[in-house]
Design an enzyme around this catalytic site. Structure first.
Site, PDB file in Angstrom:
ATOM      1  N   CYS A   1       2.798 -18.528 -20.667  1.00 11.91           N
ATOM      2  CA  CYS A   1       1.337 -18.560 -20.497  1.00 11.91           C
ATOM      3  C   CYS A   1       0.575 -17.979 -21.683  1.00 11.91           C
ATOM      4  O   CYS A   1      -0.648 -18.020 -21.718  1.00 11.91           O
ATOM      5  CB  CYS A   1       0.934 -17.864 -19.203  1.00 11.91           C
ATOM      6  SG  CYS A   1       1.462 -18.782 -17.746  1.00 11.91           S
TER       7      CYS A   1
ATOM      8  N   HIS B   1     -12.988 -28.864 -16.799  1.00  5.01           N
ATOM      9  CA  HIS B   1     -12.712 -29.380 -18.134  1.00  5.01           C
ATOM     10  C   HIS B   1     -13.253 -28.465 -19.235  1.00  5.01           C
ATOM     11  O   HIS B   1     -13.709 -28.932 -20.279  1.00  5.01           O
ATOM     12  CB  HIS B   1     -13.211 -30.822 -18.290  1.00  5.01           C
ATOM     13  CG  HIS B   1     -12.323 -31.793 -17.608  1.00  5.01           C
ATOM     14  ND1 HIS B   1     -12.399 -32.031 -16.253  1.00  5.01           N
ATOM     15  CD2 HIS B   1     -11.313 -32.568 -18.078  1.00  5.01           C
ATOM     16  CE1 HIS B   1     -11.487 -32.907 -15.923  1.00  5.01           C
ATOM     17  NE2 HIS B   1     -10.796 -33.253 -17.001  1.00  5.01           N
TER      18      HIS B   1
ATOM     19  N   GLU C   1      -3.207 -21.998  -8.780  1.00 10.75           N
ATOM     20  CA  GLU C   1      -3.012 -22.358 -10.179  1.00 10.75           C
ATOM     21  C   GLU C   1      -1.978 -23.478 -10.305  1.00 10.75           C
ATOM     22  O   GLU C   1      -2.077 -24.324 -11.194  1.00 10.75           O
ATOM     23  CB  GLU C   1      -2.555 -21.113 -10.944  1.00 10.75           C
ATOM     24  CG  GLU C   1      -2.658 -21.232 -12.421  1.00 10.75           C
ATOM     25  CD  GLU C   1      -2.364 -19.924 -13.118  1.00 10.75           C
ATOM     26  OE1 GLU C   1      -3.309 -19.319 -13.645  1.00 10.75           O
ATOM     27  OE2 GLU C   1      -1.190 -19.506 -13.129  1.00 10.75           O
TER      28      GLU C   1
END
Length: 140
Positions: A22, A70, A129
């Protein structure tokens, strides 16, 4: 009484300094569960509802989905993430600066605070997530 509505949005982020994958810039299709709690409306066209699901949708879309969807979500206190955001902004790409690290846990707290500030009687935010990993924040 409580009601819950589920939303989705796509965003990218990174966790600079993380000791796993990550740390790299990556994206998620987030699933967001918003639960509101209030008494039932007693009269009028919305009698028997905590709130109209359409009204809940409008508030969540304006407060969360539109800014987050986005976007590159980044921690404004992190130099590397801020540099990436500046580069993207120079190309007229969408970014969202937060004052905290962009973990699922922190994003759920951020979203909760935004909804509370918008006047929504939110009692919990659950942010998925991935299909198997989520964080849930229940305000105090």
């Amino acid at each position: 009484m409580k009601i819950t509505k589920i939303f989705t949005f796509d965003s990218s982020h990174m966790l600079d300094g993380h000791d796993g994958k990550c740390q790299n810039l990556h994206g998620h299709t987030y699933s967001l569960e918003i639960t509101v709690s209030d008494g039932l409306i007693e009269a009028g066209a919305k009698a028997g509802m905590v709130m109209d699901f359409a009204d809940l949708k409008t508030i969540v879309k304006q407060t969360v989905i539109e800014p987050f969807d986005h976007a590159f979500i980044y921690h404004g206190g992190n130099a590397r993430e801020s540099q990436i955001a500046a580069l993207l902004e120079g190309w007229q790409m969408k970014t969202l600066r937060l004052n905290r690290r962009t973990t699922a846990e922190n994003l759920s707290v951020e979203i909760f605070g935004r909804l509370k500030s918008a006047g929504l009687p939110v009692c919990s935010v659950k942010l998925w997530e991935t299909p198997t990993s989520c964080a849930e924040y229940e305000g105090n």
